[in-house]
Design an enzyme around this catalytic site. Structure first.
Site, PDB file in Angstrom:
ATOM      1  N   ARG A 103      14.963   4.972  21.403  1.00 34.92           N
ATOM      2  CA  ARG A 103      15.813   5.992  20.755  1.00 34.92           C
ATOM      3  C   ARG A 103      16.768   5.236  19.849  1.00 34.92           C
ATOM      4  O   ARG A 103      17.558   4.414  20.337  1.00 34.92           O
ATOM      5  CB  ARG A 103      16.556   6.818  21.798  1.00 34.92           C
ATOM      6  CG  ARG A 103      17.596   7.750  21.192  1.00 34.92           C
ATOM      7  CD  ARG A 103      18.154   8.776  22.161  1.00 34.92           C
ATOM      8  NE  ARG A 103      17.254   9.891  22.342  1.00 34.92           N
ATOM      9  CZ  ARG A 103      17.619  11.107  22.755  1.00 34.92           C
ATOM     10  NH1 ARG A 103      18.878  11.357  23.054  1.00 34.92           N
ATOM     11  NH2 ARG A 103      16.728  12.073  22.891  1.00 34.92           N
ATOM     12  N   HIS A 130      12.118  13.770  15.968  1.00 33.68           N
ATOM     13  CA  HIS A 130      12.213  13.851  17.434  1.00 33.68           C
ATOM     14  C   HIS A 130      10.909  14.461  17.959  1.00 33.68           C
ATOM     15  O   HIS A 130      10.880  15.580  18.471  1.00 33.68           O
ATOM     16  CB  HIS A 130      13.422  14.705  17.821  1.00 33.68           C
ATOM     17  CG  HIS A 130      13.796  14.618  19.271  1.00 33.68           C
ATOM     18  ND1 HIS A 130      13.208  13.734  20.163  1.00 33.68           N
ATOM     19  CD2 HIS A 130      14.718  15.323  20.004  1.00 33.68           C
ATOM     20  CE1 HIS A 130      13.752  13.900  21.351  1.00 33.68           C
ATOM     21  NE2 HIS A 130      14.661  14.853  21.290  1.00 33.68           N
ATOM     22  N   GLN A 133      10.298  16.058  21.629  1.00 32.85           N
ATOM     23  CA  GLN A 133      10.848  17.402  21.813  1.00 32.85           C
ATOM     24  C   GLN A 133       9.855  18.461  21.324  1.00 32.85           C
ATOM     25  O   GLN A 133       9.688  19.510  21.936  1.00 32.85           O
ATOM     26  CB  GLN A 133      12.168  17.524  21.049  1.00 32.85           C
ATOM     27  CG  GLN A 133      12.830  18.876  21.213  1.00 32.85           C
ATOM     28  CD  GLN A 133      13.333  19.131  22.622  1.00 32.85           C
ATOM     29  OE1 GLN A 133      14.038  18.318  23.193  1.00 32.85           O
ATOM     30  NE2 GLN A 133      12.976  20.264  23.194  1.00 32.85           N
ATOM     31  N   ASP A 217      19.940  23.936  16.290  1.00 38.69           N
ATOM     32  CA  ASP A 217      20.308  22.662  16.926  1.00 38.69           C
ATOM     33  C   ASP A 217      21.792  22.459  16.614  1.00 38.69           C
ATOM     34  O   ASP A 217      22.381  23.177  15.797  1.00 38.69           O
ATOM     35  CB  ASP A 217      19.442  21.539  16.318  1.00 38.69           C
ATOM     36  CG  ASP A 217      19.618  20.181  17.005  1.00 38.69           C
ATOM     37  OD1 ASP A 217      20.264  20.109  18.063  1.00 38.69           O
ATOM     38  OD2 ASP A 217      19.098  19.185  16.464  1.00 38.69           O
ATOM     39  N   CYS A 257      16.798  22.645  21.425  1.00 40.45           N
ATOM     40  CA  CYS A 257      16.396  21.413  22.124  1.00 40.45           C
ATOM     41  C   CYS A 257      17.435  20.959  23.136  1.00 40.45           C
ATOM     42  O   CYS A 257      17.123  20.201  24.039  1.00 40.45           O
ATOM     43  CB  CYS A 257      16.100  20.313  21.109  1.00 40.45           C
ATOM     44  SG  CYS A 257      17.543  19.773  20.171  1.00 40.45           S
ATOM     45  N   ARG A 285       9.736  19.093  28.827  1.00 46.20           N
ATOM     46  CA  ARG A 285       9.814  17.695  28.361  1.00 46.20           C
ATOM     47  C   ARG A 285       9.076  16.790  29.340  1.00 46.20           C
ATOM     48  O   ARG A 285       8.361  15.868  28.953  1.00 46.20           O
ATOM     49  CB  ARG A 285      11.284  17.242  28.242  1.00 46.20           C
ATOM     50  CG  ARG A 285      12.094  17.960  27.178  1.00 46.20           C
ATOM     51  CD  ARG A 285      11.614  17.621  25.783  1.00 46.20           C
ATOM     52  NE  ARG A 285      11.618  16.196  25.525  1.00 46.20           N
ATOM     53  CZ  ARG A 285      12.697  15.485  25.139  1.00 46.20           C
ATOM     54  NH1 ARG A 285      13.839  16.107  24.928  1.00 46.20           N
ATOM     55  NH2 ARG A 285      12.627  14.198  24.929  1.00 46.20           N
TER      56      ARG A 285
HETATM   57  N1  NVA Z   1      19.696  16.613  16.287  1.00 47.54           N
HETATM   58  C1  NVA Z   1      20.210  16.173  17.567  1.00 47.54           C
HETATM   59  C2  NVA Z   1      19.158  16.315  18.618  1.00 47.54           C
HETATM   60  C3  NVA Z   1      19.599  15.917  19.997  1.00 47.54           C
HETATM   61  C4  NVA Z   1      18.504  16.000  21.013  1.00 47.54           C
HETATM   62  C5  NVA Z   1      20.673  14.737  17.452  1.00 47.54           C
HETATM   63  O1  NVA Z   1      19.988  13.934  16.805  1.00 47.54           O
HETATM   64  O2  NVA Z   1      21.736  14.421  17.986  1.00 47.54           O
HETATM   65  N1   CP Z   2      16.767  17.303  23.671  1.00 48.41           N
HETATM   66  C1   CP Z   2      17.041  16.021  23.960  1.00 48.41           C
HETATM   67  O1   CP Z   2      16.380  15.089  23.494  1.00 48.41           O
HETATM   68  O2   CP Z   2      18.056  15.841  24.835  1.00 48.41           O
HETATM   69  P1   CP Z   2      18.742  14.464  25.227  1.00 48.41           P
HETATM   70  O3   CP Z   2      19.513  13.979  24.045  1.00 48.41           O
HETATM   71  O4   CP Z   2      19.622  14.827  26.397  1.00 48.41           O
HETATM   72  O5   CP Z   2      17.684  13.469  25.610  1.00 48.41           O
END
Ligand code: NVA
Ligand code: CP
Length: 299
Positions: A103, A130, A133, A217, A257, A285
């Site tokens: 990540r 992502h 997801q 989101d 998400c 997930r």
């Molecule tokens: N768009 C958000 C998704 C979190 C799962 C982020 O990147 O923080």
């Molecule tokens: N939706 C998602 O990826 O959540 P987290 O950031 O908690 O992993």
């Protein structure tokens, strides 16, 4: 050849559909108490530059249920945070573990890890995509409403990593994707320009018309914390409300998400209401990523 999962486009349409069906099958096997341990003596390593609840938890539980191990690392407690090159980290990690989940902020970090890794690398979220997801999201839609092909999906809010992954999905699975963002927050032009089924607008009500699925989101993604106030101002007309949901089909569903910020991007009544699939979506997930691990390790 080692297969990686950096974006949905790493899968063919058929592979994606197979994977989603398999996710639902693995979910049912788990419910029935069937033991299935294809990861025995195998290790999944996670390296996360950003926070996570669902992604970390679901991969760790997936590895446990599959009879394997999961190791969690972050740059702060590894040499990556002190400047060890990604290429070196990739070579070392992949000499010991069987699958890597990353990540990161920059998507190129994941690409570089994949270039130098001898084992499959999974994108557990980057600033650009992502895809994990999306596996859960499509699975959830299929379980609730049947095939997504030919349906109308509406994205309201930021043209971010989630939105980009939905653009990829619309190409692979052939559904209409209406995206409503404030001016200046549109998704990446290169993705939009290569897409036939994507329609951009600045009008959430228009975008939601006849939708089968409406999604949003957070307005400020990880790494954008210092823009929270300006974004709250710019996105104020892009909250998903009951009024917007009513523009969709009578059986329109809502997804997010998570993590969600109630009364910012979505009304409480919507996210905690009857049309919302968020808990099923979050649980999926686990099942979708088990299908992904199985595909990458065993296929
Ligand atoms: N768009 C958000 C998704 C979190 C799962 C982020 O990147 O923080
Ligand atoms: N939706 C998602 O990826 O959540 P987290 O950031 O908690 O992993």
């Amino acid at each position: 050849m080692t297969r990686h999962f950096l974006s949905l486009r790493d899968l063919s349409r058929q592979e994606l559909l197979q994977l989603i069906n398999r996710a639902t099958e693995l979910k049912s096997m788990l419910r029935r108490g069937v033991d299935y341990e294809p990861m025995r003596n195998q290790t999944l390593a996670m390296m996360f530059e950003k926070s996570s609840t669902r992604t970390r938890l679901s991969f760790e539980v997936a590895a446990t249920q599959f009879g394997g191990n999961a190791i969690f690392m972050s740059p702060g407690d590894s040499q990556m945070g002190r400047g060890e090159p990604i290429a070196d980290t990739a070579r070392v990690m992949s000499s010991m573990v069987d699958i890597i989940v990353l990540r990161t902020f920059s998507h190129s970090t994941i690409e570089e890890m994949a270039n130098f890794s001898a084992v499959p690398v999974i994108n557990g979220l980057s600033d650009r995509f992502h895809p994990c997801q999306l596996l859960a999201d499509i699975q959830t839609f299929h379980e609730a409403r049947g095939s997504i092909q030919g349906k109308t999906v509406t994205w309201i809010g930021d043209g971010n990593n989630m939105c980009h992954s939905w653009i990829n999905a619309s190409q692979l699975l052939d559904f209409t994707l209406n995206i409503a963002t404030p001016a200046g927050y549109t998704p990446a032009a290169d993705l939009v320009n290569n897409s036939q089924n994507v329609y951009l607008s600045n009008d959430p009500l228009e975008a939601a018309t006849n939708a089968d699925l409406i999604m949003t989101d957070t307005w400020a993604s990880m790494g954008q914390e210092n823009e929270k106030n300006s974004r709250a101002h710019d996105f104020k007309d892009f909250k998903v409300t009951m009024k917007i949901m009513e523009r969709g089909q009578s059986d329109c569903v809502f997804m997010h998400c998570l993590p969600a910020y109630r009364e910012m991007e979505v009304e409480t009544q919507v996210i905690d209401g009857q049309q919302s699939l968020i808990w099923q979506q979050a649980e999926n997930r686990l099942h979708a990523q088990k299908a992904l691990i199985e595909f990458l390790l065993l296929n």
